[in-house]
Design a protein around this motif. Structure first.
Motif, PDB file in Angstrom:
ATOM      1  N   ALA A  60      -3.576  -3.926  -3.943  1.00  0.00           N
ATOM      2  CA  ALA A  60      -2.428  -3.244  -3.946  1.00  0.00           C
ATOM      3  C   ALA A  60      -1.104  -3.807  -4.521  1.00  0.00           C
ATOM      4  O   ALA A  60      -0.277  -3.236  -5.317  1.00  0.00           O
ATOM      5  CB  ALA A  60      -1.925  -2.836  -2.678  1.00  0.00           C
ATOM      6  N   ALA A  80      -4.705   3.710   3.201  1.00  0.00           N
ATOM      7  CA  ALA A  80      -3.106   3.637   3.148  1.00  0.00           C
ATOM      8  C   ALA A  80      -2.822   3.745   4.601  1.00  0.00           C
ATOM      9  O   ALA A  80      -3.433   4.227   5.438  1.00  0.00           O
ATOM     10  CB  ALA A  80      -2.527   4.881   2.556  1.00  0.00           C
ATOM     11  N   SER A  97      -5.200   0.777  -3.880  1.00  0.00           N
ATOM     12  CA  SER A  97      -6.403   1.189  -2.896  1.00  0.00           C
ATOM     13  C   SER A  97      -6.257   2.428  -2.211  1.00  0.00           C
ATOM     14  O   SER A  97      -4.934   3.010  -2.164  1.00  0.00           O
ATOM     15  CB  SER A  97      -6.389   0.063  -1.831  1.00  0.00           C
ATOM     16  N   GLU A  99       0.743  -1.233  -0.100  1.00  0.00           N
ATOM     17  CA  GLU A  99       0.107  -0.064  -0.098  1.00  0.00           C
ATOM     18  C   GLU A  99       0.711   1.320   0.022  1.00  0.00           C
ATOM     19  O   GLU A  99       0.670   2.477  -0.709  1.00  0.00           O
ATOM     20  CB  GLU A  99      -1.004   0.009   1.239  1.00  0.00           C
TER      21      GLU A  99
END
Length: 198
Positions: free
Chosen positions: A145, A159, A156, A16
């Protein structure tokens, strides 16, 4: 606050972070001048080590299973997945994690590599703050991710922030490795570094 975290969930959070860094101009500038390789050695409940390598270059941003020799990594970190999560979520500070023994910097980075890593973490923190309160989406977003990171797209919107709040602590001689610069010099240099642009 979470009290468990798997290696796969920790790796999803690292992916991420890489996906969230795609549009950051400070990171792009640093990538134009170099790269970053971080070896994460995740400790399991039985004490077994599960290694993952995060590589960041102009043409590649990935977190892959497996190890590399220490001399091929810019930074080597040994920790439990939950500790990494607590660092990335801001529940635990980097200095506190190191002093308490929960985060072991087995190979300290040079100043340029440390600043590169901090740029990734700070960019991720800002993305997470803009996204709102933390959610438990790392597992759900793991596949998305990973695909986004491999394709070079933003992943995405969930985070999580990895925080290495003080490079001086990361390069402490107590961790088994001496830094190329003194703690005071690291702190002074970091004080002059501006926050990366969003």
């Amino acid at each position: 606050m979470r009290d468990t975290m798997t290696v796969q969930e920790a790796v999803a959070e690292l992916r991420e972070m890489l996906a969230a860094s795609g549009s950051n101009t400070t990171i792009a500038d640093r990538l134009a001048r170099g790269s970053l390789s971080v070896l994460y050695e995740f400790l399991g409940p039985d004490g077994a080590v599960e290694p993952y390598v995060m590589r960041v270059r102009r043409d590649l941003r990935e977190v892959a299973a497996g190890a590399v020799p220490y001399d091929q990594a810019d930074i080597v970190i040994r920790t439990e997945p939950l500790t990494l999560h607590r660092l990335t979520s801001g529940e635990l500070g980097g200095r506190e994690a190191i002093v308490s023994g929960r985060l072991d910097i087995r190979k300290a980075p040079s100043m340029p590599k440390l600043l590169f890593m901090r740029s990734l973490f700070n960019s991720y923190k800002k993305t997470r703050l803009r996204a709102g309160p933390p959610t438990e989406c790392a597992v759900e977003a793991s596949t998305e991710a990973a695909q986004a990171t491999q394709q070079g797209t933003s992943g995405s919107t969930c985070a999580v922030e990895p925080v290495m709040e003080n490079g001086a602590a990361a390069s402490s001689p107590a961790l088994g490795g001496a830094a190329p610069e003194s703690s005071r010099a690291v702190e002074t240099s970091q004080a002059r570094v501006a926050e990366p642009a969003p």
